[in-house]
Design a protein around this motif. Structure first.
Motif, PDB file in Angstrom:
ATOM      1  N   PHE A  18      28.845  41.361  32.421  1.00  0.00           N
ATOM      2  CA  PHE A  18      28.394  42.740  32.211  1.00  0.00           C
ATOM      3  C   PHE A  18      27.485  43.192  33.352  1.00  0.00           C
ATOM      4  O   PHE A  18      27.661  44.281  33.916  1.00  0.00           O
ATOM      5  CB  PHE A  18      27.678  42.825  30.864  1.00  0.00           C
ATOM      6  N   PHE A  19      26.495  42.354  33.682  1.00  0.00           N
ATOM      7  CA  PHE A  19      25.497  42.777  34.665  1.00  0.00           C
ATOM      8  C   PHE A  19      26.027  42.741  36.110  1.00  0.00           C
ATOM      9  O   PHE A  19      25.507  43.457  36.969  1.00  0.00           O
ATOM     10  CB  PHE A  19      24.220  41.928  34.536  1.00  0.00           C
ATOM     11  N   THR A  20      27.040  41.902  36.359  1.00  0.00           N
ATOM     12  CA  THR A  20      27.595  41.870  37.731  1.00  0.00           C
ATOM     13  C   THR A  20      28.836  42.750  37.837  1.00  0.00           C
ATOM     14  O   THR A  20      29.417  42.874  38.912  1.00  0.00           O
ATOM     15  CB  THR A  20      27.954  40.434  38.136  1.00  0.00           C
ATOM     16  N   GLY A  21      29.228  43.349  36.725  1.00  0.00           N
ATOM     17  CA  GLY A  21      30.403  44.234  36.746  1.00  0.00           C
ATOM     18  C   GLY A  21      31.717  43.480  36.913  1.00  0.00           C
ATOM     19  O   GLY A  21      32.731  44.079  37.283  1.00  0.00           O
ATOM     20  N   THR A  22      31.694  42.193  36.676  1.00  0.00           N
ATOM     21  CA  THR A  22      32.933  41.411  36.875  1.00  0.00           C
ATOM     22  C   THR A  22      33.478  40.948  35.529  1.00  0.00           C
ATOM     23  O   THR A  22      34.109  39.903  35.427  1.00  0.00           O
ATOM     24  CB  THR A  22      32.643  40.176  37.752  1.00  0.00           C
ATOM     25  N   TRP A  23      33.248  41.735  34.479  1.00  0.00           N
ATOM     26  CA  TRP A  23      33.623  41.309  33.134  1.00  0.00           C
ATOM     27  C   TRP A  23      35.125  41.083  33.035  1.00  0.00           C
ATOM     28  O   TRP A  23      35.576  40.241  32.284  1.00  0.00           O
ATOM     29  CB  TRP A  23      33.163  42.336  32.091  1.00  0.00           C
ATOM     30  N   HIS A  24      35.912  41.828  33.782  1.00  0.00           N
ATOM     31  CA  HIS A  24      37.355  41.646  33.684  1.00  0.00           C
ATOM     32  C   HIS A  24      37.764  40.294  34.279  1.00  0.00           C
ATOM     33  O   HIS A  24      38.835  39.784  34.004  1.00  0.00           O
ATOM     34  CB  HIS A  24      38.119  42.795  34.363  1.00  0.00           C
ATOM     35  N   ASP A  25      36.892  39.695  35.125  1.00  0.00           N
ATOM     36  CA  ASP A  25      37.175  38.354  35.643  1.00  0.00           C
ATOM     37  C   ASP A  25      36.681  37.282  34.688  1.00  0.00           C
ATOM     38  O   ASP A  25      37.346  36.256  34.517  1.00  0.00           O
ATOM     39  CB  ASP A  25      36.480  38.126  37.008  1.00  0.00           C
ATOM     40  N   VAL A  26      35.533  37.526  34.114  1.00  0.00           N
ATOM     41  CA  VAL A  26      34.963  36.479  33.252  1.00  0.00           C
ATOM     42  C   VAL A  26      35.553  36.528  31.841  1.00  0.00           C
ATOM     43  O   VAL A  26      35.347  35.627  31.044  1.00  0.00           O
ATOM     44  CB  VAL A  26      33.410  36.573  33.171  1.00  0.00           C
ATOM     45  N   PHE A  27      36.286  37.596  31.542  1.00  0.00           N
ATOM     46  CA  PHE A  27      36.839  37.795  30.208  1.00  0.00           C
ATOM     47  C   PHE A  27      37.606  36.557  29.740  1.00  0.00           C
ATOM     48  O   PHE A  27      37.482  36.124  28.591  1.00  0.00           O
ATOM     49  CB  PHE A  27      37.747  39.037  30.223  1.00  0.00           C
ATOM     50  N   ILE A  28      38.377  35.981  30.649  1.00  0.00           N
ATOM     51  CA  ILE A  28      39.213  34.828  30.293  1.00  0.00           C
ATOM     52  C   ILE A  28      38.324  33.631  29.925  1.00  0.00           C
ATOM     53  O   ILE A  28      38.665  32.841  29.029  1.00  0.00           O
ATOM     54  CB  ILE A  28      40.193  34.471  31.457  1.00  0.00           C
ATOM     55  N   TYR A  29      37.184  33.528  30.639  1.00  0.00           N
ATOM     56  CA  TYR A  29      36.277  32.418  30.328  1.00  0.00           C
ATOM     57  C   TYR A  29      35.640  32.623  28.955  1.00  0.00           C
ATOM     58  O   TYR A  29      35.451  31.669  28.198  1.00  0.00           O
ATOM     59  CB  TYR A  29      35.174  32.296  31.400  1.00  0.00           C
ATOM     60  N   VAL A  30      35.314  33.879  28.649  1.00  0.00           N
ATOM     61  CA  VAL A  30      34.713  34.189  27.342  1.00  0.00           C
ATOM     62  C   VAL A  30      35.694  33.840  26.229  1.00  0.00           C
ATOM     63  O   VAL A  30      35.338  33.201  25.236  1.00  0.00           O
ATOM     64  CB  VAL A  30      34.310  35.686  27.265  1.00  0.00           C
ATOM     65  N   ILE A  31      36.937  34.224  26.411  1.00  0.00           N
ATOM     66  CA  ILE A  31      37.973  33.921  25.405  1.00  0.00           C
ATOM     67  C   ILE A  31      38.068  32.414  25.210  1.00  0.00           C
ATOM     68  O   ILE A  31      38.153  31.904  24.086  1.00  0.00           O
ATOM     69  CB  ILE A  31      39.342  34.499  25.826  1.00  0.00           C
ATOM     70  N   GLY A  32      38.065  31.706  26.352  1.00  0.00           N
ATOM     71  CA  GLY A  32      38.147  30.241  26.290  1.00  0.00           C
ATOM     72  C   GLY A  32      36.989  29.629  25.518  1.00  0.00           C
ATOM     73  O   GLY A  32      37.172  28.733  24.686  1.00  0.00           O
ATOM     74  N   LEU A  33      35.779  30.154  25.777  1.00  0.00           N
ATOM     75  CA  LEU A  33      34.604  29.609  25.089  1.00  0.00           C
ATOM     76  C   LEU A  33      34.647  29.924  23.597  1.00  0.00           C
ATOM     77  O   LEU A  33      34.282  29.091  22.767  1.00  0.00           O
ATOM     78  CB  LEU A  33      33.327  30.182  25.715  1.00  0.00           C
ATOM     79  N   VAL A  34      35.115  31.110  23.264  1.00  0.00           N
ATOM     80  CA  VAL A  34      35.209  31.472  21.839  1.00  0.00           C
ATOM     81  C   VAL A  34      36.210  30.550  21.143  1.00  0.00           C
ATOM     82  O   VAL A  34      35.968  30.059  20.031  1.00  0.00           O
ATOM     83  CB  VAL A  34      35.615  32.960  21.681  1.00  0.00           C
TER      84      VAL A  34
END
Lengths: 129, 583
Positions: free
Chosen positions: A26-42
């Motif tokens: 969110f803060f670096t504006g790269t949420w569309h890149d980290v989204f996959i990592y978030v899904i993985g962690l969930v």
């Protein structure tokens, strides 16, 4: 470190890792890149809390859930604390300033000859909460 | 005409409790801690309420009225005003306390409804609940009333009068000026826990001298009209979790005592000075109250009324002739007060309840007790009559055995009064050490209390005549006659006093019988009576808890109903309670 504590740490770490990743994105504006990592962690969190308990002995299962619950409670505490601090500073602070301006105090801290007060009759309505 | 049921409830601060009235008479009353096993439990008293309803054999929907012991919104309002006045120092207290207020304390009406009640609920001001709890249980048709505690909504002290079934409170002292909070602050300074260990400080006081009178005069000013004011420079309870400010250390010249560290002469003198100041304030208030009301009778309530050392001086040092204090004078008792206030004052019923004993909790008959003993395969002896049991217990006590006494309905209030008691030999100078080492594991300065047959009180104590009712509830401390002190060393405190309980045959025949049988053996109509509990836990309530307590401590026998259970014949169930003690 025994297996129980190790699994508890895993349980505590997963929500924190998820939250940190979301905030980074969110803060670096790269949420569309980290989204996959978030899904993985969930998915990992769900796996450890729902799927693995079917196969692991009870003690370790509860340790993971304890860890997740513990992190959730801490996050909740921090968020509630921040919200209440905001209410305190703004709400209570404004009223404090107002009362100081008009010279009003609610507690009589320095009675001089007596501290007796007439019993308040306003609240004699016993149905009042 | 159908029966009218009124339920009184206290909750959410400390010592939650419930009390049920049927047509104005108490049917049942109990503190929540005895059921939840959490000392001073402040949660909603669900189990205590369930017990009260089961005693009357009714369901929640059958209750006609509920009396809650305070006005939560008024109290919350005071808390907010307090936070505003002490901004910004109250930030931590605000953040800490608000969640429980919003989720629990302000949700009382919905909590009550959620437990199946359809009754009309009244919210009785806290000190009115206290006033009703003492006056409306007293034997008096009219009396002066004084209530003193930490704080209710705003009031910390109130005075007034009761006549017939009405109560009029004329004046009050407001927070933060509070005798109860002064006592609690010094309790904290002496390293003991607040709202739990004030009585320990009272027991420590006789070891010291009133060396710090000047300092206590600086802490609290007493005015000519009996009122008082705290010097808030030395206290911080009005804006912080800590009870006292750093200035208190400068005043006394010594740091606060750390818990479990050694108690020194300084601490003893502080306790003595605190007790002297408290007595000065209480007696001053009472003298002023007598001037205002001209009453001969006085009723006391609130946590400060549990100060039995001060209580023992009231009839000698004030013009009052008769005194009454109910056994649960603290917040638990205000559940009973709220119920009685609803019945007598709000609903206008003239019939008054008169408290003649304190046995309002759960009881267990021989069938239930035997069922428990047989189910757990416990070795026991069956005694064929209560008199035979009393005689046997007296013999065991005379033989220096420690006996757990579990009989009848559980006591109402903080003291064990012969229903859930541990009995032992007061004539044995070693018994205090034996009890401390094997059973109670208490601080060494704490005395054990005597129970005496009432007709013998004036032979053994310098007591008021006639014997005041509060002696039934262990709420008075009197000097033991000098010629008798050596005969009962185990219950004689360092200053020669004892916090006695008196028993009459009609109140508790079996308990009375043990004392009389002991007198036949020893010539002494007195026993040690201490509470039946593991250190850090509430007093036992059920047979299972009593058995567990015996097997976890050094109690030798358990006299439960018509059964005598020897510890040594059940050693397979022995365990070490000290390993889990939390006090």
């Amino acid at each position: 470190m025994d297996a129980g504590n190790a699994f508890k740490l895993v349980g505590m770490g997963l929500p924190i890792a998820t939250l940190v990743t979301v905030m980074y994105g969110f803060f670096t504006g790269t949420w569309h890149d980290v989204f996959i990592y978030v899904i993985g962690l969930v998915i990992l969190t769900l796996f450890f809390s729902l799927v693995l308990p079917r196969f692991l002995p009870r003690a370790e299962t509860w340790a993971i859930r304890d860890g997740i619950r513990s992190t959730g409670e801490r996050i909740n505490l921090i968020l509630v604390g921040l919200a209440l601090m905001l209410v305190y500073v703004i709400g209570v602070g404004i009223v404090f300033l107002s009362t100081r301006i008009v010279g009003k105090r609610f507690m009589d801290l320095h009675p001089t000859h007596s501290s007796w007060k007439k019993c308040s009759s306003v609240m004699h309505d016993e149905e009042m909460f | 005409m159908p029966d009218t049921y009124v339920l009184g409830v206290s909750a959410h601060y400390h010592d939650s409790a419930a009390c049920l009235l049927k047509n104005g008479e108490v049917v049942a009353a109990a503190q929540q801690e005895r059921f939840s096993r959490k000392k001073h439990d402040n949660g909603f008293p669900k189990e205590a309420i369930e017990y009260c309803l089961s005693e009357a054999n009714i369901v929640p929907a059958r209750v006609d009225y509920i009396g809650f012991y305070e006005k939560p919104f008024l109290k919350f309002e005071r808390l907010l005003y307090q936070m505003i006045d002490t901004f910004p120092w109250s930030a931590h207290a605000f953040i800490d306390s608000l969640p429980s207020w919003l989720s629990e304390k302000l949700a009382v009406p919905s909590t009550i409804e959620g437990h199946g009640f359809k009754a009309k609920t009244f919210f009785v001001e806290h000190h009115r609940s206290h006033a009703a709890g003492t006056y409306l249980t007293s034997p008096f048709d009219s009396a002066a009333i004084l209530t003193m505690d930490g704080v209710g909504e705003w009031a910390t002290t109130t005075m007034g009068e009761g006549k017939g079934n009405t109560i009029t409170l004329s004046k009050e002292i407001h927070f933060p000026h509070s005798v109860g909070l002064l006592y609690s602050a010094i309790t904290a300074y002496l390293g003991f826990s607040v709202n739990n260990s004030e009585y320990k400080v009272m027991g420590l006081a006789p070891y010291g001298k009133n060396t710090y009178q000047k300092e206590f005069d600086e802490l609290m000013q007493v005015f000519a009209d009996g009122s008082f004011a705290l010097n808030m420079k030395y206290f911080s309870f009005h804006h912080a979790k800590s009870m006292f400010s750093p200035e208190m250390e400068s005043l006394f010249g010594q740091p606060p005592r750390k818990k479990e560290s050694a108690v020194t002469e300084f601490h003893q003198d502080m306790a003595a000075s605190l007790q002297a100041k408290t007595e000065e304030v209480i007696l001053g208030l009472l003298n002023h109250l007598h001037q205002e009301t001209k009453q001969q009778n006085v009723c006391l309530s609130g946590g400060v009324a549990l100060n039995s050392v001060a209580n023992g001086k009231i009839l000698r040092r004030t013009p009052f002739k008769r005194l009454f204090i109910q056994p649960a004078a603290g917040d638990a008792g205000s559940a009973m007060g709220a119920a009685l206030y609803v019945h007598n004052v709000i609903l206008g019923n003239a019939h008054r309840f008169r408290m003649t004993h304190a046995y309002w909790g759960p009881g267990f008959d021989d069938v239930e007790i035997r069922g428990f003993l047989d189910e757990k395969k416990i070795n026991y002896q069956s005694v064929n009559s209560h008199h035979a049991l009393s005689k046997k217990v007296a013999e065991l006590v005379w033989d220096n055995q420690v006996v757990g006494w579990f009989q009848g309905r559980m006591e109402w209030g903080p003291r064990a009064l012969g229903a859930r008691s541990i009995l032992s030999n007061p004539c044995n100078p070693e018994m205090q050490n034996i009890l401390n080492l094997r059973v109670k594991h208490r601080e060494r300065f704490r005395p054990f209390a005597p129970v005496i047959a009432e007709e013998s009180i004036n032979d053994w104590f310098e007591a008021d005549t006639p014997t005041p009712d509060p002696t039934d509830y262990m709420l008075m401390v009197y000097p033991i006659k000098k010629t008798k002190q050596k005969k009962i060393p185990a219950v004689t405190h360092v200053d020669g006093s004892g916090r006695l309980q008196t028993v009459r045959k009609e109140q508790n025949p079996n308990y009375y019988s043990v004392i009389k049988e002991f007198e036949k053996l020893s010539g002494v109509p007195i026993l040690i009576n201490t509470s039946f509990n593991i250190r850090g836990e509430p007093i036992v309530c059920t047979p299972a808890q009593a058995y567990r307590c015996m097997m976890g401590t050094g109690i030798d026998y358990l006299a439960m109903g018509s059964f005598l259970i020897p510890r040594k014949e059940n050693l397979r169930d022995a365990w070490d309670s000290e390993s889990i003690a939390m006090d």
